[in-house]
Scaffold this motif. Structure first.
Motif, PDB file in Angstrom:
ATOM      1  N   UNK A 127     -20.436 -18.028 -66.166  1.00  0.00           N
ATOM      2  CA  UNK A 127     -20.388 -17.168 -64.979  1.00  0.00           C
ATOM      3  C   UNK A 127     -18.959 -17.120 -64.410  1.00  0.00           C
ATOM      4  N   UNK A 128     -18.294 -18.254 -64.380  1.00  0.00           N
ATOM      5  CA  UNK A 128     -16.919 -18.298 -63.885  1.00  0.00           C
ATOM      6  C   UNK A 128     -15.963 -17.528 -64.802  1.00  0.00           C
ATOM      7  N   UNK A 129     -16.228 -17.541 -66.115  1.00  0.00           N
ATOM      8  CA  UNK A 129     -15.382 -16.786 -67.045  1.00  0.00           C
ATOM      9  C   UNK A 129     -15.489 -15.296 -66.727  1.00  0.00           C
ATOM     10  N   UNK A 130     -16.708 -14.827 -66.499  1.00  0.00           N
ATOM     11  CA  UNK A 130     -16.884 -13.425 -66.122  1.00  0.00           C
ATOM     12  C   UNK A 130     -16.204 -13.137 -64.780  1.00  0.00           C
ATOM     13  N   UNK A 131     -16.321 -14.064 -63.847  1.00  0.00           N
ATOM     14  CA  UNK A 131     -15.668 -13.896 -62.548  1.00  0.00           C
ATOM     15  C   UNK A 131     -14.144 -13.866 -62.707  1.00  0.00           C
ATOM     16  N   UNK A 132     -13.622 -14.603 -63.664  1.00  0.00           N
ATOM     17  CA  UNK A 132     -12.186 -14.609 -63.928  1.00  0.00           C
ATOM     18  C   UNK A 132     -11.708 -13.210 -64.295  1.00  0.00           C
ATOM     19  N   UNK A 133     -12.419 -12.559 -65.226  1.00  0.00           N
ATOM     20  CA  UNK A 133     -12.012 -11.225 -65.644  1.00  0.00           C
ATOM     21  C   UNK A 133     -12.074 -10.242 -64.477  1.00  0.00           C
ATOM     22  N   UNK A 134     -13.089 -10.363 -63.654  1.00  0.00           N
ATOM     23  CA  UNK A 134     -13.198  -9.479 -62.490  1.00  0.00           C
ATOM     24  C   UNK A 134     -12.101  -9.794 -61.481  1.00  0.00           C
TER      25      UNK A 134
END
Length: 158
Positions: A127-134
């Protein structure tokens, strides 16, 4: 067929590259410390958005910096490839070779992105990896907006 595919790939990349070059030039134009201020703001933005603990941040940022440098090197390679390309002077066979080289580079970029996700997941949750891209995209958008406001002489009228 290949031209349409190539055109669809180049458009988003060209827009992102223009943004990156513009942000870098404007950061340098801000005078001494401009790039550092921008980088500090990015670190703060991402750290906050991902809610990184000090321990996680200590593990995350070296990985992020290393992977970002590899990513920048591949983007520079792509820009150089396009900058030195004069399609009007190529034979069809040479153009085919250039297209193959371009797609090889795209495959390298995709492989690096996959590697990045794996390395990030050693430290971050999926979830944090996806948040990183955003968070990265939001930061770029925010910087563009700020520089646009500065060029126009203030925030837009709403």
């Amino acid at each position: 067929m290949k031209w349409n595919l190539l055109k669809n790939i180049f458009k988003p990349f060209a827009a992102w590259m223009m943004l990156t070059l513009w942000v870098n030039n404007n950061a340098q134009a801000q005078g001494p410390g401009g790039r550092e201020k921008l980088e500090s703001a990015k670190i703060a933005h991402i750290t906050e958005r991902l809610a990184l603990t000090p321990e996680t941040a200590q593990k995350f940022w070296p990985i992020y910096n290393q992977l970002s440098e590899k990513e920048r090197a591949l983007r520079r390679k792509e820009v150089e490839m396009r900058r030195t390309l004069d399609a009007s002077e190529l034979t069809d066979a040479e153009a085919e070779t250039k297209l193959d080289q371009y797609f090889d580079l795209k495959e390298e970029q995709l492989a690096l992105e996959k590697e990045s996700v794996q390395q990030y997941q050693d430290v971050l949750s999926p979830k944090q990896v996806l948040q990183l891209y955003k968070a990265e995209a939001d930061f770029h958008r925010m910087v563009l907006q700020k520089f646009g406001e500065r060029r126009r002489g203030g925030p837009p009228n709403r």
